[in-house]
Design a protein around this motif. Structure first.
Motif, PDB file in Angstrom:
ATOM      1  N   GLU A  97       0.836  -1.208   0.000  1.00 50.74           N
ATOM      2  CA  GLU A  97       0.000   0.000   0.000  1.00 50.74           C
ATOM      3  C   GLU A  97       0.869   1.254   0.000  1.00 50.74           C
ATOM      4  O   GLU A  97       0.588   2.224  -0.709  1.00 50.74           O
ATOM      5  N   ILE A  98       1.938   1.233   0.778  1.00 54.42           N
ATOM      6  CA  ILE A  98       2.849   2.383   0.819  1.00 54.42           C
ATOM      7  C   ILE A  98       3.520   2.582  -0.541  1.00 54.42           C
ATOM      8  O   ILE A  98       3.641   3.714  -1.038  1.00 54.42           O
ATOM      9  N   LYS A  99       3.945   1.487  -1.181  1.00 52.86           N
ATOM     10  CA  LYS A  99       4.565   1.591  -2.503  1.00 52.86           C
ATOM     11  C   LYS A  99       3.590   2.138  -3.539  1.00 52.86           C
ATOM     12  O   LYS A  99       3.965   2.924  -4.411  1.00 52.86           O
ATOM     13  N   ARG A 100       2.316   1.720  -3.421  1.00 48.75           N
ATOM     14  CA  ARG A 100       1.296   2.230  -4.345  1.00 48.75           C
ATOM     15  C   ARG A 100       1.101   3.737  -4.168  1.00 48.75           C
ATOM     16  O   ARG A 100       1.015   4.487  -5.153  1.00 48.75           O
ATOM     17  N   ARG A 101       1.065   4.172  -2.906  1.00 48.32           N
ATOM     18  CA  ARG A 101       0.911   5.600  -2.633  1.00 48.32           C
ATOM     19  C   ARG A 101       2.125   6.384  -3.105  1.00 48.32           C
ATOM     20  O   ARG A 101       1.992   7.487  -3.654  1.00 48.32           O
ATOM     21  N   LYS A 102       3.313   5.826  -2.933  1.00 49.21           N
ATOM     22  CA  LYS A 102       4.529   6.490  -3.400  1.00 49.21           C
ATOM     23  C   LYS A 102       4.513   6.660  -4.919  1.00 49.21           C
ATOM     24  O   LYS A 102       4.866   7.718  -5.446  1.00 49.21           O
ATOM     25  N   ALA A 103       4.097   5.627  -5.617  1.00 47.14           N
ATOM     26  CA  ALA A 103       4.041   5.695  -7.083  1.00 47.14           C
ATOM     27  C   ALA A 103       3.059   6.766  -7.544  1.00 47.14           C
ATOM     28  O   ALA A 103       3.329   7.510  -8.499  1.00 47.14           O
ATOM     29  N   SER A 104       1.910   6.857  -6.859  1.00 45.66           N
ATOM     30  CA  SER A 104       0.905   7.859  -7.211  1.00 45.66           C
ATOM     31  C   SER A 104       1.432   9.276  -6.992  1.00 45.66           C
ATOM     32  O   SER A 104       1.266  10.165  -7.837  1.00 45.66           O
ATOM     33  N   ILE A 105       2.084   9.498  -5.838  1.00 47.83           N
ATOM     34  CA  ILE A 105       2.613  10.828  -5.526  1.00 47.83           C
ATOM     35  C   ILE A 105       3.759  11.193  -6.463  1.00 47.83           C
ATOM     36  O   ILE A 105       3.875  12.343  -6.906  1.00 47.83           O
ATOM     37  N   GLU A 106       4.610  10.233  -6.807  1.00 47.09           N
ATOM     38  CA  GLU A 106       5.720  10.487  -7.732  1.00 47.09           C
ATOM     39  C   GLU A 106       5.191  10.892  -9.114  1.00 47.09           C
ATOM     40  O   GLU A 106       5.760  11.763  -9.778  1.00 47.09           O
ATOM     41  N   SER A 107       4.095  10.254  -9.531  1.00 51.31           N
ATOM     42  CA  SER A 107       3.485  10.608 -10.821  1.00 51.31           C
ATOM     43  C   SER A 107       2.959  12.036 -10.784  1.00 51.31           C
ATOM     44  O   SER A 107       3.161  12.811 -11.731  1.00 51.31           O
ATOM     45  N   THR A 108       2.290  12.389  -9.688  1.00 53.55           N
ATOM     46  CA  THR A 108       1.772  13.750  -9.544  1.00 53.55           C
ATOM     47  C   THR A 108       2.913  14.757  -9.485  1.00 53.55           C
ATOM     48  O   THR A 108       2.837  15.841 -10.066  1.00 53.55           O
ATOM     49  N   ARG A 109       3.989  14.392  -8.781  1.00 51.19           N
ATOM     50  CA  ARG A 109       5.130  15.289  -8.661  1.00 51.19           C
ATOM     51  C   ARG A 109       5.762  15.573 -10.026  1.00 51.19           C
ATOM     52  O   ARG A 109       6.201  16.704 -10.293  1.00 51.19           O
ATOM     53  N   GLN A 110       5.822  14.573 -10.887  1.00 51.95           N
ATOM     54  CA  GLN A 110       6.375  14.772 -12.223  1.00 51.95           C
ATOM     55  C   GLN A 110       5.558  15.810 -12.998  1.00 51.95           C
ATOM     56  O   GLN A 110       6.112  16.651 -13.704  1.00 51.95           O
ATOM     57  N   ILE A 111       4.226  15.748 -12.829  1.00 54.95           N
ATOM     58  CA  ILE A 111       3.345  16.695 -13.523  1.00 54.95           C
ATOM     59  C   ILE A 111       3.549  18.108 -12.992  1.00 54.95           C
ATOM     60  O   ILE A 111       3.705  19.061 -13.755  1.00 54.95           O
ATOM     61  N   THR A 112       3.517  18.257 -11.648  1.00 54.58           N
ATOM     62  CA  THR A 112       3.673  19.596 -11.061  1.00 54.58           C
ATOM     63  C   THR A 112       5.051  20.179 -11.353  1.00 54.58           C
ATOM     64  O   THR A 112       5.183  21.383 -11.591  1.00 54.58           O
ATOM     65  N   SER A 113       6.070  19.334 -11.365  1.00 51.47           N
ATOM     66  CA  SER A 113       7.421  19.815 -11.667  1.00 51.47           C
ATOM     67  C   SER A 113       7.516  20.283 -13.119  1.00 51.47           C
ATOM     68  O   SER A 113       8.130  21.325 -13.411  1.00 51.47           O
ATOM     69  N   ALA A 114       6.894  19.530 -14.039  1.00 54.56           N
ATOM     70  CA  ALA A 114       6.898  19.929 -15.458  1.00 54.56           C
ATOM     71  C   ALA A 114       6.148  21.239 -15.657  1.00 54.56           C
ATOM     72  O   ALA A 114       6.601  22.134 -16.389  1.00 54.56           O
ATOM     73  N   MET A 115       4.989  21.373 -14.980  1.00 50.05           N
ATOM     74  CA  MET A 115       4.210  22.611 -15.100  1.00 50.05           C
ATOM     75  C   MET A 115       4.970  23.790 -14.495  1.00 50.05           C
ATOM     76  O   MET A 115       4.870  24.927 -14.965  1.00 50.05           O
ATOM     77  N   ASN A 116       5.727  23.535 -13.456  1.00 46.88           N
ATOM     78  CA  ASN A 116       6.562  24.583 -12.849  1.00 46.88           C
ATOM     79  C   ASN A 116       7.594  25.095 -13.857  1.00 46.88           C
ATOM     80  O   ASN A 116       7.786  26.310 -14.016  1.00 46.88           O
ATOM     81  N   LEU A 117       8.228  24.187 -14.564  1.00 50.39           N
ATOM     82  CA  LEU A 117       9.234  24.575 -15.554  1.00 50.39           C
ATOM     83  C   LEU A 117       8.611  25.337 -16.722  1.00 50.39           C
ATOM     84  O   LEU A 117       9.160  26.341 -17.189  1.00 50.39           O
ATOM     85  N   VAL A 118       7.445  24.870 -17.182  1.00 51.29           N
ATOM     86  CA  VAL A 118       6.760  25.546 -18.288  1.00 51.29           C
ATOM     87  C   VAL A 118       6.359  26.964 -17.885  1.00 51.29           C
ATOM     88  O   VAL A 118       6.547  27.931 -18.638  1.00 51.29           O
ATOM     89  N   SER A 119       5.798  27.100 -16.678  1.00 52.16           N
ATOM     90  CA  SER A 119       5.371  28.418 -16.194  1.00 52.16           C
ATOM     91  C   SER A 119       6.567  29.351 -16.015  1.00 52.16           C
ATOM     92  O   SER A 119       6.463  30.551 -16.293  1.00 52.16           O
ATOM     93  N   SER A 120       7.688  28.822 -15.557  1.00 56.73           N
ATOM     94  CA  SER A 120       8.897  29.643 -15.388  1.00 56.73           C
ATOM     95  C   SER A 120       9.370  30.188 -16.730  1.00 56.73           C
ATOM     96  O   SER A 120       9.763  31.355 -16.846  1.00 56.73           O
ATOM     97  N   SER A 121       9.332  29.328 -17.751  1.00 58.24           N
ATOM     98  CA  SER A 121       9.736  29.756 -19.092  1.00 58.24           C
ATOM     99  C   SER A 121       8.784  30.820 -19.642  1.00 58.24           C
ATOM    100  O   SER A 121       9.221  31.846 -20.179  1.00 58.24           O
ATOM    101  N   LYS A 122       7.480  30.590 -19.483  1.00 52.56           N
ATOM    102  CA  LYS A 122       6.494  31.558 -19.963  1.00 52.56           C
ATOM    103  C   LYS A 122       6.572  32.869 -19.191  1.00 52.56           C
ATOM    104  O   LYS A 122       6.327  33.954 -19.744  1.00 52.56           O
ATOM    105  N   LEU A 123       6.888  32.775 -17.899  1.00 45.48           N
ATOM    106  CA  LEU A 123       6.989  33.977 -17.071  1.00 45.48           C
ATOM    107  C   LEU A 123       8.079  34.905 -17.577  1.00 45.48           C
ATOM    108  O   LEU A 123       7.892  36.124 -17.643  1.00 45.48           O
TER     109      LEU A 123
END
Length: 297
Positions: A8-34
């Protein structure tokens, strides 16, 4: 049970890591656009400043002839130019704009000119009268904004609306953005007079020997002032849209950075929890093996 806990912990880690990849990518895109948005906002300011200086000078010469633009009258109907974002996930950026408009408006009489996809969607759902709209802040061009402001000024001259407000988000820094509510019409004449004095003092300070030439207007000071106020209003709104777009990118970058940091914190906690669960499982297995060996003696 121990095995189920670690799974269960590994499943939760995988889910959070996937979300983190999205937020990190959006952070980089927004920084470039800014970076690009800030550059565009800075480029649009000098033109607006020069127009304002010219308008101040001309207003001093037209005096009472510009009464239709500066005189206050009974407010029966107002128009709000409201600039929001094209997308969500930008913290409270869009909500703050909507809140400002809703606090000032009279939904039965006032009209709204929404700028940005989110503004168009929100004010359409609220049932506001929308005479004009701009679907995107990112792709808005000066000519489009100029045409809309000219139409609004004509409505103001025809007394179909009595006040025009511009509500946008001013970009102060990458971390600070503030909502501004600016009245475009009627123009505050006292403000023009104060700015004229400041302008004179600045010019005398920079060039004390300069002699102010006598200004001549063709075809007339009134016609020039009317053209200037139209151009200045358009440039002011356009510059506000550029600042709002930069503010949107900054707000989204900050929100995504905060989400990424939260994901990192959660992953660290889950990692420690996973290690404890794994160690507990190993200890339990060793205990069971030792207990079984003892029973076989």
């Amino acid at each position: 049970m121990a095995g189920v806990g670690t799974k269960e912990i590994k499943r939760r880690k995988a889910s959070i890591e996937s979300t983190r990849q999205i937020t990190s990518a959006m952070n980089l895109v927004s920084s470039s656009k800014l970076m690009k948005a800030r550059e565009k906002a800075e480029r649009s300011k000098p033109y607006a400043y020069e127009l304002y200086d010219m308008m101040i000078r001309t207003a001093a010469d037209v005096k009472s002839s510009c009464k239709e633009f500066v005189e206050k009258r009974e407010v029966k109907r107002r128009c709000f130019i409201a600039v929001a974002g094209d997308r969500g996930l930008a913290g409270g950026y869009n909500v703050n704009i909507f809140k400002s408009v809703m606090e000032l408006r009279n939904p039965e009489k006032d009209m709204v000119v929404p700028v940005g996809k989110k503004a168009c969607e929100y004010f359409t759902k609220k049932g506001f009268e929308i005479p004009f709209k701009i679907e995107s802040t990112e792709h808005c061009v000066f000519d489009e904004m100029h045409e809309i402001t000219q139409n609004l000024i004509q409505l103001y001259e025809d007394k179909e609306i009595d006040e025009i407000y511009f509500i946008y988000t001013k970009f102060r820094s990458a971390l600070v953005q503030t909502v501004r509510e600016k009245r475009l019409f009627p123009v505050e004449l006292e403000m023009l007079k104060q700015d004229e004095k400041k302008l004179d003092e600045r010019e005398r300070r920079n060039n004390p020997k300069k002699v102010e030439p006598r200004r001549q207007y063709l075809p007339s000071a009134e016609a020039i002032f009317k053209r200037l106020i139209s151009e200045y209003t358009a440039s002011q709104v356009y510059n506000g849209i550029r600042e709002s777009f930069a503010s949107e990118q900054a707000s989204r970058r900050n929100a995504m950075q905060s989400a990424t940091d939260s994901a990192d914190e959660m992953l660290n906690k889950l990692e420690a929890e996973y290690n404890r669960a794994r160690q507990s499982s190993i200890t339990r297995e060793i205990t069971e093996i030792a207990g079984g060996a003892e029973a076989l003696k």
